[in-house]
Design an enzyme around this catalytic site. Structure first.
Site, PDB file in Angstrom:
ATOM      1  NE  ARG A   1       7.203   6.258  -0.933  1.00 12.12           N
ATOM      2  CZ  ARG A   1       6.541   5.310  -0.285  1.00 12.12           C
ATOM      3  NH1 ARG A   1       7.150   4.178   0.023  1.00 12.12           N
ATOM      4  NH2 ARG A   1       5.294   5.489   0.060  1.00 12.12           N
TER       5      ARG A   1
ATOM      6  CE  LYS B   1       2.729  -1.708   4.766  1.00 13.58           C
ATOM      7  NZ  LYS B   1       2.780  -0.399   5.444  1.00 13.58           N
TER       8      LYS B   1
ATOM      9  NE  ARG C   1       9.531   5.374   3.506  1.00 17.43           N
ATOM     10  CZ  ARG C   1       8.414   4.658   3.690  1.00 17.43           C
ATOM     11  NH1 ARG C   1       8.500   3.375   3.955  1.00 17.43           N
ATOM     12  NH2 ARG C   1       7.229   5.203   3.597  1.00 17.43           N
TER      13      ARG C   1
ATOM     14  NE  ARG D   1      -2.095   1.757   1.425  1.00 20.28           N
ATOM     15  CZ  ARG D   1      -0.791   1.574   1.185  1.00 20.28           C
ATOM     16  NH1 ARG D   1      -0.387   0.510   0.544  1.00 20.28           N
ATOM     17  NH2 ARG D   1       0.083   2.441   1.624  1.00 20.28           N
TER      18      ARG D   1
ATOM     19  NE  ARG E   1       2.310   7.791   2.538  1.00 16.73           N
ATOM     20  CZ  ARG E   1       3.629   7.728   2.753  1.00 16.73           C
ATOM     21  NH1 ARG E   1       4.334   8.839   2.909  1.00 16.73           N
ATOM     22  NH2 ARG E   1       4.234   6.578   2.799  1.00 16.73           N
TER      23      ARG E   1
HETATM   24  P1  AMP Z   1       3.161   2.313  -0.114  1.00 16.71           P
HETATM   25  O1  AMP Z   1       4.488   2.198  -0.778  1.00 16.71           O
HETATM   26  O2  AMP Z   1       2.556   0.978   0.218  1.00 16.71           O
HETATM   27  O3  AMP Z   1       3.189   3.250   1.078  1.00 16.71           O
HETATM   28  O4  AMP Z   1       2.171   2.966  -1.168  1.00 16.71           O
HETATM   29  C1  AMP Z   1       2.388   4.267  -1.691  1.00 16.71           C
HETATM   30  C2  AMP Z   1       1.092   4.816  -2.264  1.00 16.71           C
HETATM   31  O5  AMP Z   1       0.636   3.974  -3.335  1.00 16.71           O
HETATM   32  C3  AMP Z   1      -0.083   4.875  -1.302  1.00 16.71           C
HETATM   33  O6  AMP Z   1      -0.075   6.036  -0.495  1.00 16.71           O
HETATM   34  C4  AMP Z   1      -1.273   4.848  -2.268  1.00 16.71           C
HETATM   35  O7  AMP Z   1      -1.439   6.114  -2.903  1.00 16.71           O
HETATM   36  C5  AMP Z   1      -0.783   3.877  -3.332  1.00 16.71           C
HETATM   37  N1  AMP Z   1      -1.150   2.482  -2.987  1.00 16.71           N
HETATM   38  C6  AMP Z   1      -0.298   1.461  -2.700  1.00 16.71           C
HETATM   39  N2  AMP Z   1      -0.960   0.330  -2.425  1.00 16.71           N
HETATM   40  C7  AMP Z   1      -2.288   0.640  -2.517  1.00 16.71           C
HETATM   41  C8  AMP Z   1      -3.482  -0.084  -2.322  1.00 16.71           C
HETATM   42  N3  AMP Z   1      -3.466  -1.379  -1.956  1.00 16.71           N
HETATM   43  N4  AMP Z   1      -4.669   0.561  -2.508  1.00 16.71           N
HETATM   44  C9  AMP Z   1      -4.709   1.853  -2.877  1.00 16.71           C
HETATM   45  N5  AMP Z   1      -3.614   2.602  -3.059  1.00 16.71           N
HETATM   46  C10 AMP Z   1      -2.404   2.011  -2.889  1.00 16.71           C
END
Ligand code: AMP
Length: 190
Positions: A134, A14, A128, A89, A146
């Protein structure tokens, strides 16, 4: 205005595709993961709160995410539209997004879902993790959490947009440019 939800599990590509889409269509990128990581880096209260959930691979509570997105939308002026990346999400987030967009005279044009098999996701995230710094990319158990959270809590969001006739799935395995072309074709059809 073009408002796109770019959807898919962690590691689906994404972020990579968003970067290319912003450049081509001049859209505003709204990645909730990036926004949380920015808060984390700046040591804000929101960042500290989010960290507890992020480090474990769990979702940050809906109301926290929704307020942050509301803030970002209302503070963005003159945008041609948004690419929502990693948001919504949960179905509650999707409903809240519809309301906040309607309040600003906007709506979602469509959701594009990147389809990638689980084994490839795990390989991509581990790869990654070598450079992303991260915590949630480094540990096999967190990666599995996740993906499970995605399947249990996030996948129903696809149904939400499907019910509105706004869902389109794309094969997310292959060359970056090839996938980008397919996404562009969908965007051009809106
Ligand atoms: P991402 O970079 O999108 O994989 O997000 C990393 C982490 O941020 C996720 O595993 C969640 O802990 C948190 N996070 C990001 N976006 C959301 C969302 N829309 N709702 C809840 N938690 C989020």
């Amino acid at each position: 205005m073009l408002n796109i939800v770019l959807f898919g599990p962690p590691g689906a590509g994404k972020g990579t595709q968003s970067e290319k889409l912003i450049e081509k269509y001049g859209l505003t990128h709204l990645s909730t993961g990036d926004l949380f990581r920015k808060h984390l880096g700046e040591g804000t209260d929101l960042g500290k709160l989010a960290k507890k959930y992020m480090d474990e691979g769990h979702l940050v509570p809906d109301q926290v995410v929704i307020s942050m997105v509301e803030d970002k939308i209302s503070n963005t002026e003159g945008s041609k539209g948004f690419i929502f990346d990693g948001f919504p999400r949960t179905t509650a987030q999707a409903e809240a997004l519809d309301v906040m967009l309607a309040n600003n005279g906007m709506k979602i044009s469509g959701m594009i879902a990147l389809d990638v098999p689980e084994e490839i996701l795990k390989e991509r995230i581990k790869e990654r993790g070598k450079t992303s710094n991260r915590a949630d990319d480094q540990d096999e158990e967190k990666i599995n959490t996740r993906i499970k959270v995605y399947l249990d809590e996030t996948l129903p969001v696809a149904k939400y947009y499907e019910n509105q006739g706004k869902y389109k799935s794309i094969n997310g395995v292959g060359g970056i440019d090839e996938i980008f072309m397919e996404i562009s074709e969908v965007l051009d059809s809106y």
